[in-house]
Design a protein around this motif. Structure first.
Motif, PDB file in Angstrom:
ATOM      1  N   LEU A 171       5.841   0.950  -1.513  1.00  8.29           N
ATOM      2  CA  LEU A 171       6.623   1.192  -2.717  1.00  8.29           C
ATOM      3  C   LEU A 171       7.785   0.213  -2.827  1.00  8.29           C
ATOM      4  N   VAL A 172       8.027  -0.236  -4.055  1.00  8.91           N
ATOM      5  CA  VAL A 172       9.198  -1.058  -4.332  1.00  8.91           C
ATOM      6  C   VAL A 172       9.891  -0.488  -5.562  1.00  8.91           C
ATOM      7  N   GLU A 173      10.782  -1.266  -6.149  1.00  6.95           N
ATOM      8  CA  GLU A 173      11.578  -0.783  -7.278  1.00  6.95           C
ATOM      9  C   GLU A 173      10.691  -0.417  -8.471  1.00  6.95           C
ATOM     10  N   GLU A 174      11.197   0.531  -9.236  1.00 11.66           N
ATOM     11  CA  GLU A 174      10.591   0.951 -10.505  1.00 11.66           C
ATOM     12  C   GLU A 174       9.168   1.482 -10.314  1.00 11.66           C
ATOM     13  N   GLY A 175       8.897   2.046  -9.140  1.00 11.19           N
ATOM     14  CA  GLY A 175       7.603   2.675  -8.919  1.00 11.19           C
ATOM     15  C   GLY A 175       6.447   1.719  -8.745  1.00 11.19           C
ATOM     16  N   LYS A 176       6.735   0.434  -8.605  1.00 11.40           N
ATOM     17  CA  LYS A 176       5.667  -0.553  -8.398  1.00 11.40           C
ATOM     18  C   LYS A 176       5.262  -0.579  -6.923  1.00 11.40           C
ATOM     19  N   TRP A 177       4.191  -1.340  -6.653  1.00 11.06           N
ATOM     20  CA  TRP A 177       3.676  -1.464  -5.299  1.00 11.06           C
ATOM     21  C   TRP A 177       3.614  -2.933  -4.890  1.00 11.06           C
ATOM     22  N   ARG A 178       4.188  -3.209  -3.729  1.00 12.28           N
ATOM     23  CA  ARG A 178       4.061  -4.546  -3.154  1.00 12.28           C
ATOM     24  C   ARG A 178       2.860  -4.541  -2.210  1.00 12.28           C
ATOM     25  N   VAL A 179       1.926  -5.431  -2.466  1.00 13.89           N
ATOM     26  CA  VAL A 179       0.755  -5.584  -1.608  1.00 13.89           C
ATOM     27  C   VAL A 179       0.855  -6.933  -0.913  1.00 13.89           C
ATOM     28  N   ARG A 180       0.996  -6.887   0.387  1.00  7.79           N
ATOM     29  CA  ARG A 180       1.045  -8.107   1.192  1.00  7.79           C
ATOM     30  C   ARG A 180      -0.313  -8.287   1.865  1.00  7.79           C
ATOM     31  N   SER A 181      -0.910  -9.453   1.690  1.00  8.87           N
ATOM     32  CA  SER A 181      -2.230  -9.726   2.259  1.00  8.87           C
ATOM     33  C   SER A 181      -2.218 -11.053   3.007  1.00  8.87           C
ATOM     34  N   ARG A 182      -3.232 -11.245   3.831  1.00  7.39           N
ATOM     35  CA  ARG A 182      -3.379 -12.487   4.587  1.00  7.39           C
ATOM     36  C   ARG A 182      -4.856 -12.672   4.908  1.00  7.39           C
ATOM     37  N   PRO A 183      -5.262 -13.860   5.283  1.00  6.29           N
ATOM     38  CA  PRO A 183      -6.655 -14.055   5.699  1.00  6.29           C
ATOM     39  C   PRO A 183      -6.986 -13.157   6.892  1.00  6.29           C
ATOM     40  N   SER A 184      -8.173 -12.547   6.879  1.00 11.94           N
ATOM     41  CA  SER A 184      -8.518 -11.598   7.939  1.00 11.94           C
ATOM     42  C   SER A 184      -8.766 -12.272   9.274  1.00 11.94           C
ATOM     43  N   ASN A 185      -8.902 -13.614   9.282  1.00 14.68           N
ATOM     44  CA  ASN A 185      -9.027 -14.337  10.552  1.00 14.68           C
ATOM     45  C   ASN A 185      -7.671 -14.840  11.030  1.00 14.68           C
ATOM     46  N   TYR A 186      -6.619 -14.232  10.522  1.00 12.12           N
ATOM     47  CA  TYR A 186      -5.231 -14.601  10.847  1.00 12.12           C
ATOM     48  C   TYR A 186      -5.014 -14.526  12.353  1.00 12.12           C
ATOM     49  N   ASN A 187      -4.282 -15.489  12.886  1.00  9.15           N
ATOM     50  CA  ASN A 187      -3.947 -15.533  14.310  1.00  9.15           C
ATOM     51  C   ASN A 187      -2.803 -14.550  14.579  1.00  9.15           C
ATOM     52  N   ARG A 188      -3.139 -13.400  15.167  1.00  9.64           N
ATOM     53  CA  ARG A 188      -2.140 -12.361  15.377  1.00  9.64           C
ATOM     54  C   ARG A 188      -1.134 -12.699  16.469  1.00  9.64           C
ATOM     55  N   MET A 189      -1.341 -13.795  17.167  1.00  8.11           N
ATOM     56  CA  MET A 189      -0.375 -14.209  18.175  1.00  8.11           C
ATOM     57  C   MET A 189       0.840 -14.887  17.539  1.00  8.11           C
ATOM     58  N   ARG A 190       0.699 -15.264  16.275  1.00  5.64           N
ATOM     59  CA  ARG A 190       1.810 -15.912  15.594  1.00  5.64           C
ATOM     60  C   ARG A 190       2.796 -14.867  15.095  1.00  5.64           C
ATOM     61  N   SER A 191       4.062 -15.211  15.092  1.00  2.91           N
ATOM     62  CA  SER A 191       5.087 -14.263  14.664  1.00  2.91           C
ATOM     63  C   SER A 191       5.545 -14.503  13.224  1.00  2.91           C
TER      64      SER A 191
END
Length: 417
Positions: A154-174
């Motif tokens: 949830l963000v302001e005014e009842g909207k939704w923030r959707v954060r996405s990334r490639p599913s082969n993302y290197n999870r070792m990166r910060s």
């Protein structure tokens, strides 16, 4: 000469006219399995702008068979390589195809290479049905494959923030340099609930047992069980299928089912190497498994066919939705959180259902509510109704984890005439 009726049924209807009182929304659908594909179609029919996020390489969700299993066969290591599908190679539907399709796109037999004409087809035929559905309704153009949703919040005014990334993302990166943030009016969660295993970890001695343990999520074929003694925990559909599959090669298969009638305990009729038992009393480091019916076996593998946990690690609702003992709630009719409706909704949570038609009806309701064509009750009315439902479950002695079990709600009682 008019076209055949089947051809007419497969043609997508024209978009609904947008009346002045209706509103078009920007909607994020999370998951491109059956629920997500059907949701995308219904939302687009209603005139909404849709983006479907799918972390896999193709549409189909749990119906995409992956021969490889997870790095942790029990499925409890948080660092394990997660495999989305729970399919085993021999799986066939336990529903006839006549009741598996959506209403205007029946699951009919089709000619062609690798098609399965059986009334209870294998899982590959179901995937091809979903692929046909996506192609015929042009859903592929709104699906982002290999894209994982990290946050839907949830963000302001009842909207939704959707954060996405490639599913082969290197999870070792910060860093978050591969992430994309977008704002949507609504989020429809269609991510399924056959990924996070539930295990029987309350059996005395089982955590220290030295034999191999695995969850049915990671079962694929029977060959690894050749000539071994297997204890299988569970009595639902996957337990029935897998026990019979394993029995074709195993030395012994001992099935533990807490719902068994005492008269059913013993050798399974028609099988030379299968036995039914009551619950496990204890497990020992020397391999012995002691059952509450008094029997003891020396087992090499324990298979947990014990279901799954609902899990939405990406969802941020400021505490409005939580998972408590496998109850996702509070949800009005298993779909809408009263405090966030209709801007957040869930498709496909109920189990022991006829799934695809249910997805269709759920998403028609969601799409209509978002466009203002269908009115939901007030927040207070939805909250009261949901509390009454939970109270009825408690009064009947139904465990909280069975909140979304719809087995007793699908068949109408017989009416005396």
């Amino acid at each position: 000469m008019p076209p055949p009726i089947n051809s007419i049924l497969r043609q997508p209807p024209p978009p609904l006219p947008l009346m002045s009182s209706l509103t078009t929304r920007h909607v994020a659908v999370i998951g491109a399995g059956a629920a997500g594909l059907i949701a995308a179609r219904e939302l687009r029919r209603e005139g909404h702008h849709v983006v479907v996020f799918e972390r896999g390489k193709q549409v189909g969700g749990t119906w995409v068979y992956t021969p490889e299993s997870e790095s942790d066969p029990l499925g409890v290591d948080p660092k394990r390589r997660v495999v989305h599908s729970s399919l085993y190679d021999s799986l066939r539907t336990n529903l006839p195809r006549e009741c598996m399709g959506v209403r205007d796109y029946p699951f009919e037999r089709r000619e062609g290479k690798d098609r399965d004409p059986r009334r209870f087809p294998g899982h590959r035929e179901v995937l091809m049905y979903l692929q046909d559905f996506a192609a015929d309704f042009g859903i592929g153009e709104v699906v982002r494959l290999q894209t994982e949703v990290v946050i839907a919040g949830l963000v302001e005014e009842g909207k939704w923030r959707v954060r996405s990334r490639p599913s082969n993302y290197n999870r070792m990166r910060s860093d978050d340099c591969d992430c994309v943030d977008e704002i949507y009016d609504a989020v429809v969660v269609c991510s399924g609930h056959y990924v996070q295993p539930r295990i029987a970890d309350n059996i005395p001695g089982i955590t220290a047992w030295r034999g191999k343990q695995m969850h049915s999520h990671n079962y694929r074929t029977p060959e690894p069980f050749q000539d071994q003694v297997i204890v299988l925990i569970g009595g639902a559909a996957s337990a029935v299928d897998i026990s019979r599959d394993i029995a074709t090669v195993a030395k012994e298969v001992h099935i533990v089912d807490r719902s068994l009638n005492k008269n059913a305990i013993g050798k399974l009729p028609g099988h030379d190497n299968m036995w039914l038992h009551s619950m496990i009393d204890s497990v020992h480091q020397d391999g012995r498994v002691v059952f509450k019916d008094g029997d003891t076996v020396g087992a090499e593998i324990i298979v947990h066919c014990t279901g799954y946990k609902y899990d939405f690690p990406f969802l941020e609702t400021n505490g409005e939705v939580s998972v408590d003992d496998n109850r996702v709630g509070p949800l009005y009719k298993h779909i809408f959180p009263p405090a966030l409706a209709p801007w957040l909704s869930f498709v496909g949570l109920p189990w022991k259902v006829v799934p695809f038609p249910m997805f269709e009806l759920q998403t028609k309701w969601i799409a209509g509510a978002l466009s203002n064509r269908l009115a939901l009750p007030s927040k207070e009315e939805m909250t009261q109704d949901t509390k009454a439902f939970y109270s009825s479950l408690e009064a009947s002695g139904t465990p909280k984890r069975y909140t979304h079990n719809m087995a007793n709600y699908q068949v109408l009682p017989k009416v005396k005439t």
